[in-house]
Design a protein around this motif. Structure first.
Motif, short mmCIF file in Angstrom:
data_model
loop_
_atom_site.label_atom_id
_atom_site.label_comp_id
_atom_site.label_asym_id
_atom_site.label_seq_id
_atom_site.Cartn_x
_atom_site.Cartn_y
_atom_site.Cartn_z
N VAL A 98 0.86 -1.18 0.00
CA VAL A 98 0.00 0.00 0.00
C VAL A 98 0.90 1.23 0.00
O VAL A 98 1.73 1.40 0.89
N SER A 99 0.76 2.09 -1.01
CA SER A 99 1.63 3.27 -1.10
C SER A 99 0.79 4.51 -1.36
O SER A 99 -0.19 4.49 -2.10
N SER A 100 1.22 5.62 -0.73
CA SER A 100 0.53 6.90 -0.87
C SER A 100 0.87 7.52 -2.21
O SER A 100 2.01 7.45 -2.68
N LYS A 101 -0.14 8.17 -2.83
CA LYS A 101 0.08 8.87 -4.08
C LYS A 101 0.62 10.28 -3.87
O LYS A 101 1.16 10.88 -4.80
N VAL A 102 0.48 10.81 -2.65
CA VAL A 102 0.90 12.19 -2.38
C VAL A 102 2.22 12.26 -1.63
O VAL A 102 2.78 13.34 -1.44
N SER A 103 2.72 11.12 -1.18
CA SER A 103 4.02 11.09 -0.50
C SER A 103 4.70 9.79 -0.86
O SER A 103 4.24 9.03 -1.70
N ASN A 104 5.80 9.52 -0.20
CA ASN A 104 6.53 8.28 -0.45
C ASN A 104 6.18 7.20 0.56
O ASN A 104 6.90 6.23 0.72
N ASP A 105 5.09 7.40 1.29
CA ASP A 105 4.72 6.45 2.33
C ASP A 105 4.32 5.11 1.72
O ASP A 105 3.67 5.06 0.67
N LYS A 106 4.65 4.03 2.43
CA LYS A 106 4.35 2.69 1.93
C LYS A 106 4.31 1.72 3.10
O LYS A 106 5.01 1.90 4.10
N VAL A 107 3.49 0.67 2.97
CA VAL A 107 3.45 -0.39 3.96
C VAL A 107 3.07 -1.68 3.27
O VAL A 107 2.37 -1.68 2.25
N GLU A 108 3.55 -2.80 3.77
CA GLU A 108 3.23 -4.12 3.23
C GLU A 108 2.28 -4.83 4.18
O GLU A 108 2.50 -4.87 5.39
N VAL A 109 1.19 -5.40 3.61
CA VAL A 109 0.16 -6.05 4.41
C VAL A 109 -0.06 -7.46 3.89
O VAL A 109 -0.06 -7.70 2.68
N SER A 110 -0.26 -8.41 4.81
CA SER A 110 -0.56 -9.80 4.44
C SER A 110 -2.07 -10.01 4.54
O SER A 110 -2.66 -9.83 5.61
N VAL A 111 -2.70 -10.38 3.40
CA VAL A 111 -4.16 -10.51 3.33
C VAL A 111 -4.53 -11.98 3.21
O VAL A 111 -4.03 -12.68 2.31
N PRO A 112 -5.44 -12.48 4.09
CA PRO A 112 -5.91 -13.86 3.95
C PRO A 112 -6.88 -13.98 2.77
O PRO A 112 -7.84 -13.22 2.67
#
Length: 747
Positions: free
Chosen positions: A374-388
């Protein structure tokens, strides 16, 4: 080379104490002849002096060190003659050739000295020339030599990157050694000593051996020569890592420079260091600089990209997917919720994007943990998520093996037909071949079990299950496309082929409807449905013996339990049952179905007719009309109005049941007309028809036709025989009835 021969016509012998006379061959040598060639024999005798000690060898030290002065060996003191000047002249004439041969051996060596420190190169050198027996020195026919001329004490004015020395214990091998990782000068001056060791012969009248000529002299420095003995070091070439390295803001890292480049070419080992490093206190993209150096001190710098971002947080949303479905970008947005930035709070779905971190497809049923970014379009923010994620059967045809294991499935999602695995644990097909055929919806009137399909594939029972998804079936599918799935392991009450709709088991084709272990499905735009025309329930139809094709066509619908309607109809027999035979006889019928989208498909069914033992029947034209009568006072015979009136007897009985038969006729119905009805036989005999009159008789015969047609000449057969005083009245119409009787057996 030119050799001059001279023969002496006489031999003179002189006897003296201590000297023996030996006749030998002699020859004169042209000026400039090589000393390495044996000359032609001469008859001239040689007077050999007393034996002397073996000629001393010129010794060369193991390691040659350049010397300013090389010690000269003066000619020995001679008791009679001294020929050192002639020996030097011979030596000087041969030394340039030896020297050039040595230089050529180095220059043309197939191997070169490596460019890294410690590399070595050995070169064999031709350091001497042999002087053959009785060699004439140039311009002198009274002296002869044999022995050798050689070069020794070789040294080069090398730089400090390479050393050149004799291989220990040898005079014919030079060893080049790389001392430093630096370029070497291969254009060198050559310093050496020259020497000769020669047996010497003199001639006054006869050839007499005199003292040996042995001498070693310094020859000085010759050069410079480009020897080209060393490899050139490659230039340093490095490729920087192109992928952006992403770092969480304010995180600490220990960077290894070697992780960010690939060496393409270098002179030895490459070392690297960061000149500038990424600053994780600043959000955004940046570049770091790395300096690289190889063992030749060649340097270069590269820049590698980094991105510093502020970490997001997000919660996963569990997903239920159907087998073979596509995963779209819009779909992935629903896989996460509560996306929040540590600095700005919750982010709107329009301001972030979700992508699969790892490759994932819905080609197998089961439960999975799928990583998304998941990454922000307005900044460089990002995170990885594990989805069942749970993948279940959607709109699919499931295939199993005879062990009950799910092998694979045909699925339709977004009008894409796919072949997928459904159980990763299964390794083999086990026990049943699988055949899949696709009949495109645009095909014109395909006969499903006869027409060549647009796609076709077969998986043998011995194949690995992984081969299933490689079958050339997948692709776009249109409405009314028909899929054939055949399975040779199919048995009654098994579930080798199951139809699913929206993940729910919808139905299993009853075994009685399966034709040749194959099920046909059509795609209606949403799901698979059975092609009814391919799975009709059939029945055996009783057919009269010798029934015609027209007779069979009239009862074609009766071979199926389901009545024909607007969507399914009988087309024709493609192969008629043989009605000349008795009992169950096979045939084939083409039946057509109109599918929901309007396309039409056909199927050829095997049918069975039960042929009876046959019958005998009689048929006659319903009306017999006579000519109009004009009454007179005379007897008259009135004929039939039509001459083509006929009778038919059809005997389809099998041969063992056939017998003689006779046909009789009589009239009854009009008391006024009946007395005048007369049968005229072939002999023109007249018979009243008030009682049964024999019309025709057929004897039993193998050659007898099944159909007997009875016709009469115009003046024979059934006629009216009217006397002059008949009871018939003018302007009246009369009609009666003829009764026919067919009698089987003998009269």
């Amino acid at each position: 080379m030119k050799t001059l021969m001279k023969r002496f016509t006489s031999i003179v012998c002189i006897i003296s104490i201590g000297v023996s006379v030996i006749p030998v061959n002699a020859a004169e040598v042209d000026r400039g002849i090589s000393a390495s060639k044996i000359l032609a024999d001469s008859k001239d005798p040689i007077i050999e002096a007393e034996p002397q000690a073996e000629l001393p060898k010129v010794q060369t030290p193991e390691k040659v060190v350049p010397k300013a002065n090389i010690e000269k060996t003066r000619p020995q003191t001679r008791t009679n003659y001294s020929y050192y000047l002639e020996a030097r002249e011979l030596e000087d004439s041969l030394i340039p050739g030896i020297r050039n041969n040595i230089i050529d051996a180095i220059k043309t060596s197939s191997k070169k000295l490596g460019y890294l420190k410690g590399s070595t190169l050995e070169v064999k050198i031709p350091y001497m020339e042999t002087v053959p027996e009785f060699y004439y020195p140039p311009n002198n026919t009274t002296i002869r030599f044999s022995g050798r001329i050689e070069i020794s004490d070789i040294s080069f004015n090398t730089d400090d990157t390479v050393s050149i020395a004799y291989k220990p214990g040898t005079l014919d091998t030079l060893v080049f050694t790389k001392l430093k990782n630096e370029p070497s000068n291969t254009s060198l001056n050559l310093t050496y000593s020259k020497a000769h060791i020669l047996h010497t012969y003199s001639r006054l009248i006869f050839w007499t051996k005199v003292e040996d000529e042995i001498e070693k002299r310094a020859a000085g420095s010759i050069g410079a020569y480009q020897l080209g003995f060393a490899e050139a070091a490659p230039e340093l070439e490095v490729e920087a890592k192109k992928e952006v390295t992403r770092l969480v803001s304010n995180s600490e890292h220990t960077f290894k420079a070697e992780d960010y480049y690939t060496v393409k070419k270098s002179a030895g080992k490459v070392t690297a260091k960061f000149l500038t490093q990424p600053d994780t206190s600043k959000i955004g993209t940046m570049k770091a600089t790395i300096e690289l150096t190889d063992e030749y001190k060649q340097t270069t710098t590269i820049e590698v990209p980094f991105e510093v971002y502020e970490e997001l947080s997000a919660d996963p949303v569990a997903q239920d997917l159907v087998l073979g479905s596509k995963i779209t970008t819009d779909m992935l947005h629903g896989w996460v919720k509560n996306v929040t930035s540590l600095s700005t709070g919750e982010i709107s779905p329009t301001d972030y994007e979700v992508k699969l971190t790892d490759e994932f497809t819905t080609t197998a049923i089961g439960d999975f943990n799928v990583k998304v970014s998941v990454s922000s379009k307005v900044s460089n923010d990002k995170v990885e998520v594990s989805v069942p994620v749970t993948v279940s059967m959607g709109d699919a045809i499931e295939l199993s093996n005879t062990q009950g294991e799910k092998i694979g499935a045909l699925t339709v999602n977004d009008n894409q037909l796919s072949l997928v695995n459904v159980d990763q644990k299964v390794t083999g097909v086990i026990g049943n071949d699988i055949e899949i055929a696709v009949f495109d919806g645009n095909m014109q009137l395909p006969i499903l079990n006869q027409t060549k399909p647009s796609k076709h594939a077969k998986l043998a029972a011995t194949a690995n299950k992984s081969e299933f998804i490689k079958l050339p079936i997948a692709g776009t599918i249109t409405k009314d496309t028909v899929i054939k799935v055949a399975n040779n392991g199919m048995k009654e009450d098994t579930e080798l082929l199951i139809n699913y709709y929206s993940g729910i088991k919808e139905w299993k084709m009853p075994y009685r409807f399966i034709e040749d272990q194959a099920i046909y499905y059509h795609y209606n735009g949403e799901r698979f449905e059975a092609v009814e025309v391919a799975h009709l329930t059939k029945k055996t139809v009783a057919i009269k013996r010798m029934a015609t094709h027209q007779d069979l066509d009239k009862v074609g619908n009766e071979f199926f339990l389901k009545p024909m309607d607007q969507t399914i109809k009988f087309i024709s027999f493609s192969e008629y049952p043989d009605t000349s035979k008795v009992g169950k006889q096979p045939g084939k019928i083409i039946v057509e179905q109109t599918l929901p989208a309007g396309n039409k498909v056909r199927f050829e069914h095997n049918v069975e007719a039960d042929i009876d033992t046959g019958t005998i029947s009689f048929a006659a034209d319903k009306t017999m009309v006579f000519d109009d009568i004009t009454l007179t006072n005379k007897n008259m015979t009135v004929g039939r109005l039509s001459d083509d009136w006929q009778l038919k007897v059809n005997d389809t009985r099998i041969e063992t049941l056939k017998s003689d038969w006779q046909l009789y006729a009589k009239v009854s119905g009009d008391k006024t007309l009946d007395p005048y009805m007369t049968y005229v036989d072939e002999s023109n005999g007249k018979h009243s028809m008030l009682e049964n009159v024999p019309i025709y008789q057929q004897k039993q015969s193998v050659e007898a036709a099944n159909e007997t047609i009875i016709k009469w000449e115009a003046n024979q057969g059934i006629m009216l025989d009217i006397p002059k005083n008949s009871d018939l009245q003018a302007d009246e119409k009369y009609q009666s009835t003829i009764e026919w009787t067919l009698v089987l057996g003998e009269e």
